[in-house]
Scaffold this active site. Sequence first.
Site, PDB file in Angstrom:
ATOM      1  N   GLY A  87       0.785  -1.232   0.000  1.00 50.09           N
ATOM      2  CA  GLY A  87       0.000   0.000   0.000  1.00 50.09           C
ATOM      3  C   GLY A  87       0.814   1.278   0.000  1.00 50.09           C
ATOM      4  N   ARG A 140      -6.041  -8.599  -8.625  1.00 51.37           N
ATOM      5  CA  ARG A 140      -7.191  -9.363  -9.088  1.00 51.37           C
ATOM      6  C   ARG A 140      -7.803  -8.630 -10.281  1.00 51.37           C
ATOM      7  NH1 ARG A 140      -9.270 -13.358  -6.328  1.00 51.37           N
ATOM      8  NH2 ARG A 140      -7.946 -12.979  -4.534  1.00 51.37           N
ATOM      9  N   HIS A 185       0.559   0.521 -13.273  1.00 49.67           N
ATOM     10  CA  HIS A 185       1.276  -0.732 -13.578  1.00 49.67           C
ATOM     11  C   HIS A 185       2.763  -0.414 -13.794  1.00 49.67           C
ATOM     12  CE1 HIS A 185       1.713  -4.828 -15.024  1.00 49.67           C
ATOM     13  NE2 HIS A 185       2.507  -4.336 -15.958  1.00 49.67           N
TER      14      HIS A 185
END
Length: 202
Positions: A12, A91, A109
């Site tokens: 995180g 996910r 990403h």
Amino acid sequence: MKKIAVFASGSGSNFQAIVDAVNAGTLDAEIRLLVCDQPSAIVLQRTQEAKIDSFCISPKDFTDKTAFEKEIVQQLKSRDVEFIVLAGYMRLIGSTILQEYAESIVNIHPSLLPAFPGKDAIGQAMDAGVQISGLTIHYVDAGMDTGPIIVQKEIKIHENDTRDDVQKRIQQAEHICYPKVLQELFTKETTNSVPRFVGKVF
Ligand code: GRF
């Protein structure tokens, strides 16, 4: 003030960068919820420190992906969430969430997409021997890291770099870029530092 939810599965650090930007007043957003699919994720400790509501959910507790995502959507709607920020959520987003939040989900990403989608993008880039990799912020569609690209930033890979070196450099850039790009998306203001053109490298 955009009402957002952040989805994360791991440490995180990007969530933290977003929290810090909100607290510093540089990101006009209200983090209504952190959605996590891993009960032991460090990001959950960060939510406690930041006093942000979290919702931990495991797909194993549901008969199928639709039921799993319907529960998430219910949690989001009950908090009036308007926009979803994926930050290390491991996910694929399915059709139930995509339909409810069409064009209102972004992801970050650690590669220059379309190169090296999916897991361990940094390892993939290093195995391929590329000298330039980077990060991509993109809208989310049904594919794996395939949605329309908003912004990319190049990061050099040096000859003697370890995977950790590259990861550290990419994440440092992520923590600066993600809050800036979100602010740009939420306010639709043009700044010199963050171009809004799809596919632009800065
Ligand atoms: C980031 O590098 C992001 O690009 C990728 O997952 C990583 C999450 O890191 N999608 P963190 O949990 O924010 O530290």
